[in-house]
Design a protein around this motif. Structure first.
Motif, PDB file in Angstrom:
ATOM      1  N   HIS A   6       1.269  -0.627   0.003  1.00  0.00           N
ATOM      2  CA  HIS A   6      -0.059  -0.426   0.341  1.00  0.00           C
ATOM      3  C   HIS A   6       0.712   1.620   0.394  1.00  0.00           C
ATOM      4  N   HIS A   8       1.076   5.470  -2.317  1.00  0.00           N
ATOM      5  CA  HIS A   8       0.633   6.650  -3.096  1.00  0.00           C
ATOM      6  C   HIS A   8       1.103   7.208  -3.256  1.00  0.00           C
ATOM      7  N   GLU A  92      -8.563   2.460  -2.505  1.00  0.00           N
ATOM      8  CA  GLU A  92      -9.218   2.146  -1.483  1.00  0.00           C
ATOM      9  C   GLU A  92     -10.747   2.214  -0.751  1.00  0.00           C
ATOM     10  N   HIS A 153      -5.976  -2.163   5.379  1.00  0.00           N
ATOM     11  CA  HIS A 153      -4.752  -1.176   5.569  1.00  0.00           C
ATOM     12  C   HIS A 153      -5.297  -0.691   6.982  1.00  0.00           C
ATOM     13  N   ASP A 203       1.845   3.173   3.275  1.00  0.00           N
ATOM     14  CA  ASP A 203       1.270   3.912   2.939  1.00  0.00           C
ATOM     15  C   ASP A 203       1.801   5.270   2.665  1.00  0.00           C
TER      16      ASP A 203
END
Ligand code: NI
Length: 261
Positions: A6, A8, A92, A153, A203
């Motif tokens: 996970h 971004h 998500e 997550h 993340d």
């Protein structure tokens, strides 16, 4: 070999040096990254990144923060985008009662509709659950989301909450929070989750682990999270890296896809 389940990289914090960061991350042994999206514009950006970087996979979905963007039209766009080969999940998606950026009723509708989409597409879910645990579980059960499964997550709940999530067949992903000084619940959870149900994530660009806390995060810092979980579980970092990579490959079908691309 490590997998970041996970991150971004579509975030504007990477606009200045995205290529450099992703090259560094790859050199540090991160072999695959799942980069979920947060809204339609972000999903479009994520698809482009997945085209550009062979080790980057993506997911399409509308985050609870952007639930106001949800509509029949948005759903149609998500469905279209999901045809891209490197879309490995819906996410998500979920509920965020901490920030409450969108009205809760709208968050719930947006979440439930996207679970139905995932079931239609036979894709797993990437779930964001912030201070909304009961409603998230109620919706998952009502929509029979266990038929596709997925991952919670950045899990911040207790071991007891983790048990409910595991009972429904979902995976649990731990990130930077497990390294924080005051971490109690994530440490409990890191000890508790069976090794075939644990994922790790950064993340990025958020949630950088100690000793980088407060800085921009990237997938190369995953090693700090691995070391901490290994210490908690009394295992070696290699064991944690291997188990979590196998789990990510199994949940998202990454290795199979890699063979096809
Ligand atoms: Ni995220």
């Amino acid at each position: 070999m490590i997998i970041d389940s996970h991150a971004h990289y579509d975030d504007k914090q990477f606009d200045m040096d995205r290529k450099k960061v992703l090259e560094k991350v790859r050199e540090k042994g991160v072999v695959r990254i799942v980069n979920p999206s947060g809204n339609i514009a972000s999903a479009e950006k994520c698809l482009k990144l997945a085209d550009e970087y062979d080790f980057l996979y993506t997911a399409v979905g509308i985050h609870p923060h952007d639930a106001m963007e949800f509509s029949d039209d948005a759903l149609k766009k998500l469905r279209e985008m999901s045809r891209h080969k490197k879309v490995v999940a819906v996410g998500e998606i979920g509920l965020d009662y901490h920030y409450d950026f969108s009205p809760r009723e709208i968050q719930r509708t947006c979440f439930a509709s996207q679970i139905r989409l995932a079931i239609e597409l036979k894709l797993p879910l990437i779930i964001h659950d912030r201070e909304a645990h009961k409603d998230v579980l109620d919706i998952i059960k009502a929509e029979k989301a266990d038929s596709v499964g997925g991952v919670f997550h950045c899990f911040t709940g207790s071991a007891e909450m983790a048990r409910e999530v595991l009972d429904l067949g979902f995976y649990i992903a731990l990130g930077g929070a497990v390294t924080f000084k005051n971490a109690r619940k994530p440490v409990e959870v890191a000890r508790y989750v069976p090794s075939d149900r644990l994922l790790i994530e950064t993340d990025s660009p958020y949630m950088a682990p100690v000793p980088y806390r407060g800085k921009r995060n990237d997938s190369s810092y995953l090693i700090e999270i691995i070391k901490k979980i290994a210490e908690i579980r009394n295992e070696t970092p290699e064991q944690i890296a291997e188990a979590t990579s196998i789990n990510a490959d199994r949940l998202f079908g990454l290795r199979l896809l890699e063979g096809e691309i």
